[in-house]
Every structure is written in structure tokens, then in C-alpha cells.
Design a protein around this motif. Structure first.
Motif, PDB file in Angstrom:
ATOM      1  N   LYS A  76       0.835  -1.198   0.000  1.00 24.31           N
ATOM      2  CA  LYS A  76       0.000   0.000   0.000  1.00 24.31           C
ATOM      3  C   LYS A  76       0.871   1.249   0.000  1.00 24.31           C
ATOM      4  CE  LYS A  76      -3.564   2.445   2.653  1.00 24.31           C
ATOM      5  NZ  LYS A  76      -4.384   2.444   3.899  1.00 24.31           N
ATOM      6  N   ARG A  77       0.610   2.138  -0.941  1.00 23.17           N
ATOM      7  CA  ARG A  77       1.336   3.421  -0.985  1.00 23.17           C
ATOM      8  C   ARG A  77       0.762   4.356   0.070  1.00 23.17           C
ATOM      9  NH1 ARG A  77       0.835   8.492  -3.767  1.00 23.17           N
ATOM     10  NH2 ARG A  77      -1.168   7.787  -4.584  1.00 23.17           N
ATOM     11  N   LEU A  78       1.645   4.965   0.848  1.00 22.86           N
ATOM     12  CA  LEU A  78       1.227   5.893   1.891  1.00 22.86           C
ATOM     13  C   LEU A  78       1.330   7.337   1.445  1.00 22.86           C
ATOM     14  CD1 LEU A  78       2.995   4.196   4.952  1.00 22.86           C
ATOM     15  CD2 LEU A  78       0.638   3.890   4.164  1.00 22.86           C
ATOM     16  N   SER A  79       2.388   7.666   0.730  1.00 23.66           N
ATOM     17  CA  SER A  79       2.582   9.016   0.220  1.00 23.66           C
ATOM     18  C   SER A  79       3.649   8.995  -0.855  1.00 23.66           C
ATOM     19  CB  SER A  79       2.993   9.981   1.350  1.00 23.66           C
ATOM     20  OG  SER A  79       4.228   9.586   1.912  1.00 23.66           O
ATOM     21  N   GLY A  80       3.747  10.095  -1.595  1.00 24.02           N
ATOM     22  CA  GLY A  80       4.791  10.203  -2.597  1.00 24.02           C
ATOM     23  C   GLY A  80       4.339   9.824  -3.997  1.00 24.02           C
ATOM     24  N   SER A  81       5.317   9.610  -4.870  1.00 28.10           N
ATOM     25  CA  SER A  81       5.081   9.408  -6.292  1.00 28.10           C
ATOM     26  C   SER A  81       4.380   8.083  -6.579  1.00 28.10           C
ATOM     27  CB  SER A  81       6.414   9.461  -7.039  1.00 28.10           C
ATOM     28  OG  SER A  81       6.266   9.040  -8.373  1.00 28.10           O
ATOM     29  N   ALA A  82       3.232   8.175  -7.258  1.00 29.10           N
ATOM     30  CA  ALA A  82       2.505   6.966  -7.654  1.00 29.10           C
ATOM     31  C   ALA A  82       3.261   6.210  -8.748  1.00 29.10           C
ATOM     32  CB  ALA A  82       1.109   7.338  -8.147  1.00 29.10           C
ATOM     33  N   LEU A  83       3.993   6.936  -9.598  1.00 27.15           N
ATOM     34  CA  LEU A  83       4.740   6.294 -10.684  1.00 27.15           C
ATOM     35  C   LEU A  83       5.896   5.467 -10.140  1.00 27.15           C
ATOM     36  CD1 LEU A  83       5.197   5.911 -13.706  1.00 27.15           C
ATOM     37  CD2 LEU A  83       6.569   8.001 -13.704  1.00 27.15           C
ATOM     38  N   ILE A  84       6.628   6.025  -9.182  1.00 26.88           N
ATOM     39  CA  ILE A  84       7.730   5.278  -8.580  1.00 26.88           C
ATOM     40  C   ILE A  84       7.195   4.050  -7.848  1.00 26.88           C
ATOM     41  CG2 ILE A  84       9.580   5.347  -6.862  1.00 26.88           C
ATOM     42  CD1 ILE A  84       9.986   8.254  -7.465  1.00 26.88           C
ATOM     43  N   PHE A  85       6.084   4.212  -7.139  1.00 24.87           N
ATOM     44  CA  PHE A  85       5.492   3.083  -6.425  1.00 24.87           C
ATOM     45  C   PHE A  85       5.085   1.978  -7.395  1.00 24.87           C
ATOM     46  CE2 PHE A  85       1.656   0.921  -4.846  1.00 24.87           C
ATOM     47  CZ  PHE A  85       2.188   0.294  -3.733  1.00 24.87           C
ATOM     48  N   LYS A  86       4.518   2.348  -8.524  1.00 25.02           N
ATOM     49  CA  LYS A  86       4.103   1.353  -9.515  1.00 25.02           C
ATOM     50  C   LYS A  86       5.301   0.556 -10.016  1.00 25.02           C
ATOM     51  CE  LYS A  86       1.663   0.870 -13.925  1.00 25.02           C
ATOM     52  NZ  LYS A  86       0.967   1.594 -15.034  1.00 25.02           N
ATOM     53  N   GLU A  87       6.410   1.240 -10.270  1.00 25.22           N
ATOM     54  CA  GLU A  87       7.610   0.554 -10.752  1.00 25.22           C
ATOM     55  C   GLU A  87       8.191  -0.368  -9.673  1.00 25.22           C
ATOM     56  OE1 GLU A  87      10.173   3.686 -11.942  1.00 25.22           O
ATOM     57  OE2 GLU A  87       9.087   4.148 -13.791  1.00 25.22           O
ATOM     58  N   LEU A  88       8.248   0.118  -8.431  1.00 22.04           N
ATOM     59  CA  LEU A  88       8.758  -0.709  -7.341  1.00 22.04           C
ATOM     60  C   LEU A  88       7.840  -1.900  -7.067  1.00 22.04           C
ATOM     61  CD1 LEU A  88       9.895   2.061  -4.820  1.00 22.04           C
ATOM     62  CD2 LEU A  88      11.365   0.632  -6.240  1.00 22.04           C
ATOM     63  N   HIS A  89       6.540  -1.674  -7.172  1.00 16.00           N
ATOM     64  CA  HIS A  89       5.563  -2.742  -6.971  1.00 16.00           C
ATOM     65  C   HIS A  89       5.780  -3.860  -7.997  1.00 16.00           C
ATOM     66  CE1 HIS A  89       1.704  -4.857  -7.241  1.00 16.00           C
ATOM     67  NE2 HIS A  89       1.432  -4.422  -6.024  1.00 16.00           N
ATOM     68  N   SER A  90       5.942  -3.479  -9.255  1.00 14.46           N
ATOM     69  CA  SER A  90       6.156  -4.475 -10.311  1.00 14.46           C
ATOM     70  C   SER A  90       7.454  -5.234 -10.093  1.00 14.46           C
ATOM     71  CB  SER A  90       6.172  -3.789 -11.683  1.00 14.46           C
ATOM     72  OG  SER A  90       4.940  -3.163 -11.958  1.00 14.46           O
ATOM     73  N   GLU A  91       8.507  -4.528  -9.714  1.00 18.76           N
ATOM     74  CA  GLU A  91       9.798  -5.176  -9.469  1.00 18.76           C
ATOM     75  C   GLU A  91       9.706  -6.134  -8.292  1.00 18.76           C
ATOM     76  OE1 GLU A  91      14.470  -3.981  -8.458  1.00 18.76           O
ATOM     77  OE2 GLU A  91      12.959  -2.418  -8.774  1.00 18.76           O
ATOM     78  N   PHE A  92       9.045  -5.708  -7.219  1.00 25.11           N
ATOM     79  CA  PHE A  92       8.911  -6.525  -6.016  1.00 25.11           C
ATOM     80  C   PHE A  92       8.135  -7.798  -6.297  1.00 25.11           C
ATOM     81  CE2 PHE A  92       6.430  -7.786  -2.316  1.00 25.11           C
ATOM     82  CZ  PHE A  92       7.407  -7.928  -1.354  1.00 25.11           C
ATOM     83  N   VAL A  93       6.971  -7.667  -6.928  1.00 21.34           N
ATOM     84  CA  VAL A  93       6.131  -8.834  -7.205  1.00 21.34           C
ATOM     85  C   VAL A  93       6.830  -9.794  -8.166  1.00 21.34           C
ATOM     86  CG1 VAL A  93       3.941  -9.583  -8.212  1.00 21.34           C
ATOM     87  CG2 VAL A  93       3.998  -7.590  -6.718  1.00 21.34           C
ATOM     88  N   GLY A  94       7.583  -9.231  -9.127  1.00 26.81           N
ATOM     89  CA  GLY A  94       8.291 -10.080 -10.086  1.00 26.81           C
ATOM     90  C   GLY A  94       9.385 -10.921  -9.443  1.00 26.81           C
ATOM     91  N   MET A  95       9.952 -10.465  -8.333  1.00 32.65           N
ATOM     92  CA  MET A  95      11.021 -11.194  -7.648  1.00 32.65           C
ATOM     93  C   MET A  95      10.502 -12.105  -6.549  1.00 32.65           C
ATOM     94  SD  MET A  95      13.781  -8.087  -7.290  1.00 32.65           S
ATOM     95  CE  MET A  95      14.894  -9.101  -6.328  1.00 32.65           C
ATOM     96  N   LEU A  96       9.246 -11.915  -6.141  1.00 40.88           N
ATOM     97  CA  LEU A  96       8.685 -12.671  -5.026  1.00 40.88           C
ATOM     98  C   LEU A  96       8.485 -14.136  -5.418  1.00 40.88           C
ATOM     99  CD1 LEU A  96       7.808 -11.785  -2.166  1.00 40.88           C
ATOM    100  CD2 LEU A  96       5.468 -11.636  -3.044  1.00 40.88           C
TER     101      LEU A  96
END
Length: 226
Positions: free
Chosen positions: A204-224
Motif C-alpha cells: 500500500k502506498r502511503l505518500s509520494g510518487s505513484a509512478l515510482i510506487f508502480k515501478e517498485l511494486h512491479s519489481e517486487f512482485v516479479g522477484m517474489l
């Protein structure tokens, strides 16, 4: 027209720069391999003692590992095939975790007071029937790898009462896409999936850039790997 000497000098500088990049990348991989080896060892060692008996007892809890131990016989230094160990990779002596590292690791992975049941968007990549403690270890592993990839721009800490991590990421000022104050804060939690007998990883994103969160989310899920 450039002289042969200047051309050769240019090639030499380019070659030196390339070799420097390769060396830095190699050092980063060695550091990451050392961190991953430490995490594997710390997960098998008791927070009270780090002797070999405790390690073997912890490993014996897994039927796959205990079967391999039984077939392989006693674990000794001579049983390791040194021919497959590259000289650039850390040896056992350099990756042996200290008692403090073991205690800190177990403190970080201490059982939560509660695992919450939450409604959230999930899929097969973020849900599993494995134990929540193992899921939390996997989340920790992925974050350590991402932290290494992003030159420590990613930071995270444990929330005490839950299997939850508070994370923050600040885009490097050296990046061509960086803007002033561009960052994102988000949380990752191991939850019970509502109405199902499985657990899931909620981001869940709490604050900050939605674009950066989307990229980190994709990277995280891809490695999980659940």
C-alpha cells in the motif's frame, strides 16, 4: 586526422572505464551473495546459540534438507567441492554471521502479536499457503536484493506488532528522471486473505510518487517467490 597514438589512448581509456564498471558490478554481486548467505544461515541458527548442533537440528526440521544430510553423511570442510567455488566469491569464514547479527535477525523476524485479516487486491503471485513466517522471510530477502540494486535508495523497518514493513524510496539526484523531493513511502504486510485459508502480501502506498510506487511494486512482485 587523429594520430594512431591518440586513437590508441582513446581505446585504452574506454577499456579502462569498461573494466571499472565490470569490477564494480562484480563487487556488488559478491556483496549481495554474502548478504543472502548470511540470511540463509541466520534463519537456521537459534538466537541463543550459534553452534553447529543447533544448525543441524534446525535444518533437520525440513524433510528435503534432512534427506540430503542423511545421504551426504557428516558435514565437513572436505565434503565441499572447492573446484566450483570462484575465488571472487566470499568463503564460509567471510559470510559467517556474528552473534549480534543472529540476534538482530531473529528480533527483526520475531512473531507478531496479530496477523490481520484484510480485504485487498491480490493474485496468485502475492498469495500462498506457506507459513506467514516463511512469507515474511521471503519479503525480507526480496527487499535486501532491491536495496542492493538501487544503491540503498530503498530503506525499510519492521512495525512491531505485525508482519509489516514500512518502506521509503528516494530517487537519486543523479538520475536523469529525478525531480526535487521525488520519493515514495509505502508499507508491505503479510495478511490473512479475507474468507480464504491463505495469506497474502499487501502493498500500500502511503505518500509520494505513484509512478515510482508502480515501478517498485512491479519489481517486487516479479522477484517474489511464494
Amino acid at each position: 586526422m587523429a594520430s594512431p597514438a591518440s586513437v590508441n589512448t582513446g581505446h585504452l581509456r574506454a577499456s579502462t572505464a569498461d573494466s571499472s564498471k565490470v569490477r564494480r558490478a562484480s563487487e556488488g554481486l559478491v556483496d549481495l551473495d554474502r548478504d543472502m548467505t548470511k540470511m540463509r544461515r541466520m534463519s537456521m541458527v537459534s538466537p541463543i546459540t550459534s553452534d553447529s548442533t543447533t544448525v543441524r537440528e534446525s535444518m533437520s526440521d525440513s524433510p528435503n534438507i534432512s534427506g540430503k544430510l542423511a545421504s551426504a553423511g557428516p558435514m565437513t570442510n572436505s565434503s565441499i567441492d572447492n573446484s566450483v567455488i570462484d575465488s571472487s566469491v566470499a568463503t564460509d569464514e567471510t559470510v559467517e554471521p556474528s552473534k549480534k547479527e543472529i540476534e538482530d535477525w531473529h528480533l527483526f523476524h520475531r512473531p507478531p502479536k496479530e496477523i490481520r485479516s484484510v480485504r485487498f487486491a491480490f493474485n496468485s503471485a502475492t498469495t500462498s499457503s506457506m507459513a506467514p513466517a516463511l512469507m515474511f522471510q521471503e519479503v525480507h530477502r526480496v527487499l535486501v536484493v532491491m536495496q542492493s540494486r538501487h544503491s540503498n535508495q530503498l530503506q525499510f523497518s519492521r512495525v512491531e506488532d505485525y508482519y509489516m514493513l514500512e518502506c521509503s524510496y528516494t530517487l537519486s539526484s543523479d538520475s536523469p528522471d529525478a525531480a526535487d523531493g521525488e520519493f515514495v513511502k509505502f508499507e508491505i504486510e503479510i495478511c490473512k486473505v479475507w474468507l480464504l485459508k491463505v495469506h497474502g502480501v499487501r502493498l500500500k502506498r502511503l505518500s509520494g510518487s505513484a509512478l515510482i510506487f508502480k515501478e517498485l511494486h512491479s519489481e517486487f512482485v516479479g522477484m517474489l517467490e511464494l
